[in-house]
Enzyme design. Structure first.
Site, PDB file in Angstrom:
ATOM      1  N   ARG A  50       0.842  -1.207   0.000  1.00  0.00           N
ATOM      2  CA  ARG A  50       0.000   0.000   0.000  1.00  0.00           C
ATOM      3  C   ARG A  50       0.875   1.253   0.000  1.00  0.00           C
ATOM      4  O   ARG A  50       0.539   2.271  -0.588  1.00  0.00           O
ATOM      5  CB  ARG A  50      -0.961  -0.026   1.198  1.00  0.00           C
ATOM      6  CG  ARG A  50      -1.808   1.215   1.315  1.00  0.00           C
ATOM      7  CD  ARG A  50      -3.085   1.059   2.154  1.00  0.00           C
ATOM      8  NE  ARG A  50      -2.953   0.153   3.261  1.00  0.00           N
ATOM      9  CZ  ARG A  50      -2.318   0.414   4.421  1.00  0.00           C
ATOM     10  NH1 ARG A  50      -1.757   1.596   4.612  1.00  0.00           N
ATOM     11  NH2 ARG A  50      -2.256  -0.483   5.387  1.00  0.00           N
ATOM     12  N   TYR A 103     -16.513  16.680 -15.702  1.00  0.00           N
ATOM     13  CA  TYR A 103     -17.056  15.316 -15.669  1.00  0.00           C
ATOM     14  C   TYR A 103     -18.078  15.210 -14.514  1.00  0.00           C
ATOM     15  O   TYR A 103     -17.791  15.635 -13.384  1.00  0.00           O
ATOM     16  CB  TYR A 103     -15.896  14.332 -15.474  1.00  0.00           C
ATOM     17  CG  TYR A 103     -16.333  12.929 -15.178  1.00  0.00           C
ATOM     18  CD1 TYR A 103     -17.127  12.219 -16.069  1.00  0.00           C
ATOM     19  CD2 TYR A 103     -15.965  12.307 -13.987  1.00  0.00           C
ATOM     20  CE1 TYR A 103     -17.534  10.929 -15.784  1.00  0.00           C
ATOM     21  CE2 TYR A 103     -16.358  11.016 -13.699  1.00  0.00           C
ATOM     22  CZ  TYR A 103     -17.150  10.333 -14.610  1.00  0.00           C
ATOM     23  OH  TYR A 103     -17.560   9.067 -14.323  1.00  0.00           O
ATOM     24  N   ASP A 176      -7.996  18.690 -14.910  1.00  0.00           N
ATOM     25  CA  ASP A 176      -8.249  17.297 -15.306  1.00  0.00           C
ATOM     26  C   ASP A 176      -7.839  17.200 -16.773  1.00  0.00           C
ATOM     27  O   ASP A 176      -8.503  17.735 -17.662  1.00  0.00           O
ATOM     28  CB  ASP A 176      -9.738  16.978 -15.106  1.00  0.00           C
ATOM     29  CG  ASP A 176     -10.062  15.530 -15.438  1.00  0.00           C
ATOM     30  OD1 ASP A 176      -9.325  14.915 -16.243  1.00  0.00           O
ATOM     31  OD2 ASP A 176     -11.073  15.015 -14.916  1.00  0.00           O
ATOM     32  N   LYS A 201      -8.629   6.208 -19.512  1.00  0.00           N
ATOM     33  CA  LYS A 201      -8.963   6.694 -20.853  1.00  0.00           C
ATOM     34  C   LYS A 201      -7.742   6.617 -21.775  1.00  0.00           C
ATOM     35  O   LYS A 201      -7.280   5.534 -22.069  1.00  0.00           O
ATOM     36  CB  LYS A 201      -9.554   8.104 -20.731  1.00  0.00           C
ATOM     37  CG  LYS A 201     -10.665   8.209 -19.659  1.00  0.00           C
ATOM     38  CD  LYS A 201     -11.842   7.349 -19.988  1.00  0.00           C
ATOM     39  CE  LYS A 201     -13.032   7.377 -19.056  1.00  0.00           C
ATOM     40  NZ  LYS A 201     -12.912   7.618 -17.649  1.00  0.00           N
TER      41      LYS A 201
HETATM   42  C1  LIG Z   1     -12.699  13.665 -17.626  1.00  0.00           C
HETATM   43  C2  LIG Z   1     -12.838  12.575 -16.616  1.00  0.00           C
HETATM   44  N1  LIG Z   1     -12.289  12.724 -15.404  1.00  0.00           N
HETATM   45  C3  LIG Z   1     -12.387  11.768 -14.447  1.00  0.00           C
HETATM   46  C4  LIG Z   1     -13.089  10.607 -14.687  1.00  0.00           C
HETATM   47  C5  LIG Z   1     -13.192   9.561 -13.586  1.00  0.00           C
HETATM   48  O1  LIG Z   1     -12.304   8.531 -13.835  1.00  0.00           O
HETATM   49  P1  LIG Z   1     -12.537   6.985 -13.445  1.00  0.00           P
HETATM   50  O2  LIG Z   1     -13.752   6.515 -14.177  1.00  0.00           O
HETATM   51  O3  LIG Z   1     -11.262   6.336 -13.851  1.00  0.00           O
HETATM   52  O4  LIG Z   1     -12.759   6.969 -11.960  1.00  0.00           O
HETATM   53  C6  LIG Z   1     -13.666  10.393 -15.937  1.00  0.00           C
HETATM   54  C7  LIG Z   1     -14.415   9.140 -16.211  1.00  0.00           C
HETATM   55  O5  LIG Z   1     -15.163   9.054 -17.160  1.00  0.00           O
HETATM   56  C8  LIG Z   1     -13.552  11.411 -16.913  1.00  0.00           C
HETATM   57  O6  LIG Z   1     -14.109  11.277 -18.136  1.00  0.00           O
END
Ligand SMILES: Cc1ncc(COP(=O)(O)O)c(C=O)c1O
Length: 382
Positions: A50, A103, A176, A201
């Site tokens: 961890r 998101y 992000d 992604k």
């Molecule tokens: C732009 C963006 N940020 C964060 C996330 C969250 O990521 P995760 O699904 O890996 O938890 C997503 C998920 O679709 C996303 O599209």
């Protein structure tokens, strides 16, 4: 490795061959604990997984190198990364300012998990700098959180300008960078303090591994994130870390192809009789086109389109074949998503609600003529 080209760093940073066997690919360390040479005699600091595992270290070194930050931290998902970061920054009474098109899950995280603990949240049109200036609360705003390009309306925010406004009150700017990936855009070099990713992604790139990342420079915040990564424990496992490393090796070639496929498709869709609007920053009439050209290497693989109304948009999304109807994005295969009821269902009725006439395309790296044929065929059928 800092003097090398991005593509070289993506393949070599943190990827030293195994000194015992010469194995070119570093092994996956499937272990939860490490033998101590006497009590407290840790080999290279490894004690318990961890706290650290060499496969995860490889990925974290790679992520930091590609985003141009000192420290990278890898997590079990994008939201786990975001949660740990926010806990490292916030205390009761603090205010978070988010773009009004982030998101949906990031908004849900703050509104459902942090507000009950005494945090306040507001959203703003992040591309409108006057609105951002007015929405920042000098005495309370601790985080300004943005996505560019945004999801799903592909708005482009001026990272340096927002950073200047946020830094004037001591707030931390989090970008992000999931949609662009570090190959297309490096927010730390534009003035952001922290980059987060859903590595699920483009970084992973093959829709086969969930993960998240936080990248930032040395300092108190990096130490707090390091502690909470260990203290909370939402870390990525060794196999997930290894799959993400493998994906990243081809990030540059994949992103070039995602961008060129999306550019071709977007250009062909402009003016189509069944479409009200095409949202793609690579189109010269996109309001953020010039800014995107300065912040990004190319314009990425995400396109959104607006159809006449909700029912038509649903039919379009459901009648594609190569573009498979699924949540998520950024994999080699093309996906279509109906944000109002899929990715953004959790923000229905809030300021983040996405019009039900919008459909989002994650353009993959298949043959562009096949993809275009699929989009045009589906438009013919609606
Ligand atoms: C732009 C963006 N940020 C964060 C996330 C969250 O990521 P995760 O699904 O890996 O938890 C997503 C998920 O679709 C996303 O599209």
């Amino acid at each position: 490795m800092t003097d090398y080209d991005f593509s070289t760093r993506a393949i070599r940073t943190g990827q030293e061959f195994d000194p015992t066997t010469g194995s070119v690919i570093p092994p996956v360390y499937f272990t939860t604990t490490f033998v101590q040479d006497g009590i407290g005699g840790f080999r290279n600091g490894y004690e318990y997984a961890r706290g650290g595992n060499p496969t995860r270290t490889s990925l974290e070194t790679l992520l930091a190198g590609l985003e141009g930050g000192d420290r990278g931290f890898s997590f079990a998902s994008g939201l786990a990364a975001e949660d740990t970061l926010l806990r490292a920054i916030l205390a009761p009474g603090d205010h978070v300012l988010m773009g009004n098109d982030v998101y949906g899950g990031s908004h849900r995280l703050v509104s459902r998990a942090f507000i009950p603990w005494g945090i306040s949240l507001s959203t703003v049109e992040m591309v409108d700098l006057d609105a951002v200036r007015a929405a920042i609360r000098p005495d309370a705003t601790k985080v300004v959180w943005l996505e560019t390009p945004s999801n799903p309306l592909m708005k482009i925010t001026d990272i340096a300008a927002v950073a200047e406004l946020a830094h004037a009150v001591g707030a931390i700017v989090v970008v992000d960078n999931t949609f662009a990936s570090p190959y297309l855009q490096q927010p730390l070099s534009l003035g952001a303090d922290v980059v987060v990713h859903s590595t699920t992604k483009y970084l992973g790139g093959h829709s086969d591994v969930l993960g998240g990342a936080v990248i930032l420079n040395e300092g108190d915040l990096a130490e707090k994130v390091a502690f909470l990564q260990f203290g909370i424990g939402a870390v990525s496992g060794p196999m997930d870390a290894w799959l993400t490393i493998r994906g990243i090796k081809t990030l540059a070639v994949r992103m070039d192809r995602h961008s060129s496929n999306a550019q071709t498709i977007a250009e062909k869709l402009v003016g189509h009789a069944k479409l009200e609007r095409v949202y793609y920053p690579g189109l010269p009439d996109h309001p953020g086109h010039e800014l995107a050209a300065t912040q990004m290497k190319s314009f990425g693989g995400m396109i959104s389109v607006q159809l006449a109304d909700g029912p038509t948009a649903r039919r379009f999304a459901e009648s594609m074949t190569l573009f498979q109807l699924a949540e998520s994005l950024g994999g080699v295969e093309s996906l279509v998503c109906y944000p109002a009821e899929m990715t953004h269902a959790s923000v229905k009725g809030t300021s983040l609600e996405v019009p039900d006439s919008v459909v989002r395309l994650s353009v993959g790296i298949e043959g562009v003529d096949d993809l275009l044929g699929d989009v045009l065929g589906a438009l013919d059928r609606v």
